[in-house]
Structures are given as C-alpha cells and as structure tokens.
Design a protein around this motif. Structure first.
Motif, PDB file in Angstrom:
ATOM      1  N   PHE A 119       0.810  -1.245  -0.137  1.00  0.00           N
ATOM      2  CA  PHE A 119       0.006   0.044  -0.211  1.00  0.00           C
ATOM      3  C   PHE A 119       0.906   1.357   0.060  1.00  0.00           C
ATOM      4  O   PHE A 119       1.930   1.284   0.712  1.00  0.00           O
ATOM      5  N   ILE A 120       0.584   2.061  -1.035  1.00  0.00           N
ATOM      6  CA  ILE A 120       1.144   3.420  -0.997  1.00  0.00           C
ATOM      7  C   ILE A 120       0.179   4.607  -0.630  1.00  0.00           C
ATOM      8  O   ILE A 120      -0.376   4.882  -1.541  1.00  0.00           O
ATOM      9  N   PRO A 121       0.082   5.087   0.471  1.00  0.00           N
ATOM     10  CA  PRO A 121      -0.652   6.287   0.648  1.00  0.00           C
ATOM     11  C   PRO A 121      -0.130   7.497   0.081  1.00  0.00           C
ATOM     12  O   PRO A 121       1.346   7.796   0.157  1.00  0.00           O
ATOM     13  N   PHE A 122      -0.780   8.574  -0.385  1.00  0.00           N
ATOM     14  CA  PHE A 122      -0.023   9.573  -1.013  1.00  0.00           C
ATOM     15  C   PHE A 122      -1.052  10.960  -1.085  1.00  0.00           C
ATOM     16  O   PHE A 122      -2.220  10.939  -0.514  1.00  0.00           O
ATOM     17  N   GLN A 123      -0.352  12.198  -1.162  1.00  0.00           N
ATOM     18  CA  GLN A 123      -1.057  13.241  -1.111  1.00  0.00           C
ATOM     19  C   GLN A 123      -1.560  13.792  -2.332  1.00  0.00           C
ATOM     20  O   GLN A 123      -0.639  13.576  -3.445  1.00  0.00           O
ATOM     21  N   SER A 124      -2.676  14.511  -2.558  1.00  0.00           N
ATOM     22  CA  SER A 124      -3.197  14.871  -3.948  1.00  0.00           C
ATOM     23  C   SER A 124      -3.951  16.138  -3.847  1.00  0.00           C
ATOM     24  O   SER A 124      -3.954  16.532  -2.579  1.00  0.00           O
ATOM     25  N   GLU A 125      -4.215  16.707  -4.941  1.00  0.00           N
ATOM     26  CA  GLU A 125      -5.116  17.961  -4.567  1.00  0.00           C
ATOM     27  C   GLU A 125      -6.216  17.873  -3.611  1.00  0.00           C
ATOM     28  O   GLU A 125      -6.294  19.016  -2.909  1.00  0.00           O
ATOM     29  N   ARG A 126      -6.973  17.065  -3.774  1.00  0.00           N
ATOM     30  CA  ARG A 126      -8.225  16.899  -3.070  1.00  0.00           C
ATOM     31  C   ARG A 126      -8.434  16.137  -1.859  1.00  0.00           C
ATOM     32  O   ARG A 126      -9.345  16.021  -0.997  1.00  0.00           O
ATOM     33  N   VAL A 127      -6.925  15.735  -1.282  1.00  0.00           N
ATOM     34  CA  VAL A 127      -6.991  15.303  -0.006  1.00  0.00           C
ATOM     35  C   VAL A 127      -7.021  16.319   1.025  1.00  0.00           C
ATOM     36  O   VAL A 127      -6.499  17.517   0.816  1.00  0.00           O
ATOM     37  N   VAL A 128      -7.931  16.095   2.192  1.00  0.00           N
ATOM     38  CA  VAL A 128      -8.315  17.342   2.835  1.00  0.00           C
ATOM     39  C   VAL A 128      -7.753  16.782   4.355  1.00  0.00           C
ATOM     40  O   VAL A 128      -7.745  17.582   5.254  1.00  0.00           O
ATOM     41  N   VAL A 129      -7.118  15.628   4.580  1.00  0.00           N
ATOM     42  CA  VAL A 129      -6.545  15.237   5.742  1.00  0.00           C
ATOM     43  C   VAL A 129      -5.446  16.134   6.002  1.00  0.00           C
ATOM     44  O   VAL A 129      -4.493  16.548   5.027  1.00  0.00           O
ATOM     45  N   GLN A 130      -5.010  16.434   7.265  1.00  0.00           N
ATOM     46  CA  GLN A 130      -3.972  17.459   7.413  1.00  0.00           C
ATOM     47  C   GLN A 130      -2.755  16.519   7.806  1.00  0.00           C
ATOM     48  O   GLN A 130      -2.710  15.983   9.013  1.00  0.00           O
ATOM     49  N   TYR A 131      -2.018  16.304   7.022  1.00  0.00           N
ATOM     50  CA  TYR A 131      -0.599  15.318   7.025  1.00  0.00           C
ATOM     51  C   TYR A 131       0.373  15.975   7.893  1.00  0.00           C
ATOM     52  O   TYR A 131       0.724  17.005   8.132  1.00  0.00           O
ATOM     53  N   ASP A 132       0.642  14.942   9.034  1.00  0.00           N
ATOM     54  CA  ASP A 132       1.641  15.600  10.063  1.00  0.00           C
ATOM     55  C   ASP A 132       2.882  14.519  10.125  1.00  0.00           C
ATOM     56  O   ASP A 132       2.656  13.527  10.457  1.00  0.00           O
ATOM     57  N   GLY A 133       3.885  15.092   9.390  1.00  0.00           N
ATOM     58  CA  GLY A 133       5.182  14.342   9.293  1.00  0.00           C
ATOM     59  C   GLY A 133       5.669  13.579  10.564  1.00  0.00           C
ATOM     60  O   GLY A 133       6.224  12.599  10.680  1.00  0.00           O
ATOM     61  N   LYS A 134       5.455  14.263  11.721  1.00  0.00           N
ATOM     62  CA  LYS A 134       5.893  13.851  12.975  1.00  0.00           C
ATOM     63  C   LYS A 134       5.090  12.662  13.556  1.00  0.00           C
ATOM     64  O   LYS A 134       5.612  12.057  14.340  1.00  0.00           O
ATOM     65  N   LYS A 135       3.893  12.617  13.083  1.00  0.00           N
ATOM     66  CA  LYS A 135       3.059  11.317  13.678  1.00  0.00           C
ATOM     67  C   LYS A 135       3.393  10.315  12.527  1.00  0.00           C
ATOM     68  O   LYS A 135       2.197   9.324  12.554  1.00  0.00           O
ATOM     69  N   GLU A 136       3.928  10.255  11.352  1.00  0.00           N
ATOM     70  CA  GLU A 136       3.845   9.277  10.359  1.00  0.00           C
ATOM     71  C   GLU A 136       4.399   8.098  11.027  1.00  0.00           C
ATOM     72  O   GLU A 136       3.731   6.939  10.553  1.00  0.00           O
ATOM     73  N   GLY A 137       5.477   8.099  11.854  1.00  0.00           N
ATOM     74  CA  GLY A 137       5.772   6.744  12.235  1.00  0.00           C
ATOM     75  C   GLY A 137       5.041   5.991  12.996  1.00  0.00           C
ATOM     76  O   GLY A 137       4.976   4.832  12.683  1.00  0.00           O
ATOM     77  N   LYS A 138       4.224   6.536  13.839  1.00  0.00           N
ATOM     78  CA  LYS A 138       3.155   6.014  14.618  1.00  0.00           C
ATOM     79  C   LYS A 138       2.286   5.370  13.732  1.00  0.00           C
ATOM     80  O   LYS A 138       1.588   4.496  13.942  1.00  0.00           O
ATOM     81  N   ARG A 139       1.709   6.399  12.611  1.00  0.00           N
ATOM     82  CA  ARG A 139       0.675   5.890  11.821  1.00  0.00           C
ATOM     83  C   ARG A 139       1.213   4.681  11.074  1.00  0.00           C
ATOM     84  O   ARG A 139       0.330   3.650  10.826  1.00  0.00           O
ATOM     85  N   LEU A 140       2.327   4.597  10.609  1.00  0.00           N
ATOM     86  CA  LEU A 140       2.767   3.537   9.667  1.00  0.00           C
ATOM     87  C   LEU A 140       2.891   2.258  10.634  1.00  0.00           C
ATOM     88  O   LEU A 140       2.564   1.316   9.940  1.00  0.00           O
ATOM     89  N   GLU A 141       3.419   2.441  11.854  1.00  0.00           N
ATOM     90  CA  GLU A 141       3.520   1.319  12.832  1.00  0.00           C
ATOM     91  C   GLU A 141       1.889   0.795  12.718  1.00  0.00           C
ATOM     92  O   GLU A 141       1.803  -0.680  13.039  1.00  0.00           O
ATOM     93  N   ARG A 142       0.947   1.348  13.195  1.00  0.00           N
ATOM     94  CA  ARG A 142      -0.292   0.982  13.291  1.00  0.00           C
ATOM     95  C   ARG A 142      -0.853   0.278  11.883  1.00  0.00           C
ATOM     96  O   ARG A 142      -1.418  -0.644  12.040  1.00  0.00           O
ATOM     97  N   TRP A 143      -0.636   0.960  10.773  1.00  0.00           N
ATOM     98  CA  TRP A 143      -1.086   0.392   9.672  1.00  0.00           C
ATOM     99  C   TRP A 143      -0.480  -1.030   9.509  1.00  0.00           C
ATOM    100  O   TRP A 143      -0.975  -2.003   8.759  1.00  0.00           O
ATOM    101  N   GLN A 144       1.056  -1.079   9.748  1.00  0.00           N
ATOM    102  CA  GLN A 144       1.566  -2.351   9.509  1.00  0.00           C
ATOM    103  C   GLN A 144       1.334  -3.328  10.458  1.00  0.00           C
ATOM    104  O   GLN A 144       1.278  -4.443   9.986  1.00  0.00           O
TER     105      GLN A 144
END
Length: 254
Positions: free
Chosen positions: A105-130
């Motif tokens: 799975f490759i999550p990505f950003q595009s023009e109509r993405v409304v989620v506020q991406y927070d790079g600081k939280k990416e590690g925990k989010r990726l861990e949960r997704w994995q």
C-alpha cells in the motif's frame, strides 16, 4: 489453525520461537496448551506446522512437525496507491485489501486530500497500519505481510510508474465510457496468464482533478472507470483490487 508470522532468526531447523504480542495472544487470548498446533511462517521462504512445547506470555516454543508450501500469494503483485482518506478509512483499505490479496500500500497526497498530514506522527501511523496488515495477513492465511510505504507526494507517486508492468488510475469521469473500463484496460495490456506487477491508483474522497488525470496519462498511466456508479474511496480500492484478482485467475477468472 492460527497463523503467526515470525522472524527468520526464530525459525530453526526443528523448532520455532514465537514472542511478543503473538506469544501473549497464544497464551491469554487463544488459551492454547502444549500439544496444540499453529502455522508459522517467516514471510519469505518457510512455512510450517508447529506443535507447541513451552508457553509463557513472553515466549512460546514449538516443534516443527510439517513443512508447508507457501501458497497464499496471488500470481499478480498488485499495489494499491491510496489518496489519504479521512478518519480510519485507510485502515479499512489496508485490512480488506490485505485479505483480498494486495501486495503493498502506498498512501499519497493529492490536490483533493483534506487530511492534514503531520510528518511527526507518520512513524506511529505507519506502525499501526503495518500491524493491521499483519493481523489481516494472518487471518487470511497470506504467506507474506504487505508492505506499507511512507506517504508520497503526487509527483513522487507518478515517478513510481516505471516499476510496474501496468499502472491504472481509477477516474470517475471515465465511468460512462465502457471502452475505458478497468476490465478492458487490463485485457488491452495483455497481462492475462502472466506473473505481473500492477499499480492501482485510487483518489481521496474528492477524487482526482482533470489536471492530475492528464498528468498521470502523460506518464503512461492508464485511465479507467469502475462502472456507472460513484464509489466511496475505500470501496473503489476494493472493487478495483477484486477485479484485478479475478482477471489474473485468482478467483476463477481467465
């Protein structure tokens, strides 16, 4: 039998060791005892039935009683590129996509993405997704756990095209043109019967802009619709993946 993924180093010639949360699951949730059997795999080359010998919450050991063929993976390697959706929809895409047969799975950003991406939280989010992918892979008796890639920008995603035999962008404005549906796109690509890699690109809740669709097509990504109905983003990912699994022969297709 319950299935568990273990590190290659924990998979010996005659015995296996299961630790961490999986050991806790065996002892406290499944309430297994010595003599019970589980399936273990290193997710790469080895899979076996093991008869449990010693059990504690921190570590479980088992004796290998049967080596098994690793046969839980589809012929086609299908990777889902998912525009970041709201709420817990990405978790749904990962869980159900893993069950159906997605390789990554490759999550990505595009023009109509409304989620506020927070790079600081990416590690925990990726861990949960994995972790969700691992649990779903065990439940579905997969031989490998799908990879969860870090979030990519739109331009970085387009650069991934050359890694795949076929890349398809699901675009709702193509839904009224049967000649450009997903089934026809797959068959035009002449992938039937081969071990192939496919990138399936699904937009966020608002879909893709016309500019993004044009940019994708310019990169060699094929544009395809998923029928006459407008699907939710998490539904589109599952419908597209299922179509690909069927056309590859995974579900009795050609």
């Amino acid at each position: 039998m319950q299935r568990y993924f273990i590190d290659a180093g924990s998979f010996g010639d005659h015995q296996v060791t299961i630790g961490g949360n999986d050991a806790h699951h065996i002892v406290r949730v499944m309430r297994m005892r010595p003599g019970d059997k589980v399936i273990v795999t290193d997710g790469e080359t080895r899979e076996a039935v093991a008869e449990l010998m010693t059990l504690s919450e921190g570590e479980v050991t088992g004796e290998i009683v049967e080596l098994r063929e690793m046969s839980g993976e589809p012929r086609w390697r299908v990777v889902i590129a998912q525009g970041l959706p709201k709420g817990d929809k990405m978790e749904t895409v990962i869980q159900k996509g893993t069950e159906i047969g997605a390789a990554a799975f490759i999550p990505f950003q595009s023009e109509r993405v409304v989620v506020q991406y927070d790079g600081k939280k990416e590690g925990k989010r990726l861990e949960r997704w994995q972790r969700i992918a691992k649990e779903a892979a065990e439940q579905a008796h997969r031989s490998k756990i799908p990879d969860i890639h870090p979030v990519l920008s739109w331009s970085a995603l387009l650069e991934q095209r050359e890694r795949y035999d076929l890349a398809v962008l699901c675009y709702e404005k193509e839904s009224a043109a049967p000649s450009r549906g997903l089934r026809e796109t797959i068959r035009e690509a002449d992938l039937i019967g081969e071990a192939r890699s496919v990138l399936l690109i699904v937009g966020p809740e608002g879909g893709f802009t016309e500019r993004e669709a044009a940019e994708a097509e310019a990169c060699g990504i094929r544009i395809a619709g998923l029928g006459k109905r407008i699907l939710r983003t998490e539904t589109a990912a599952m419908v597209g993946l299922t179509c690909l699994m069927y056309e590859s022969g995974e579900m009795g297709g050609r």
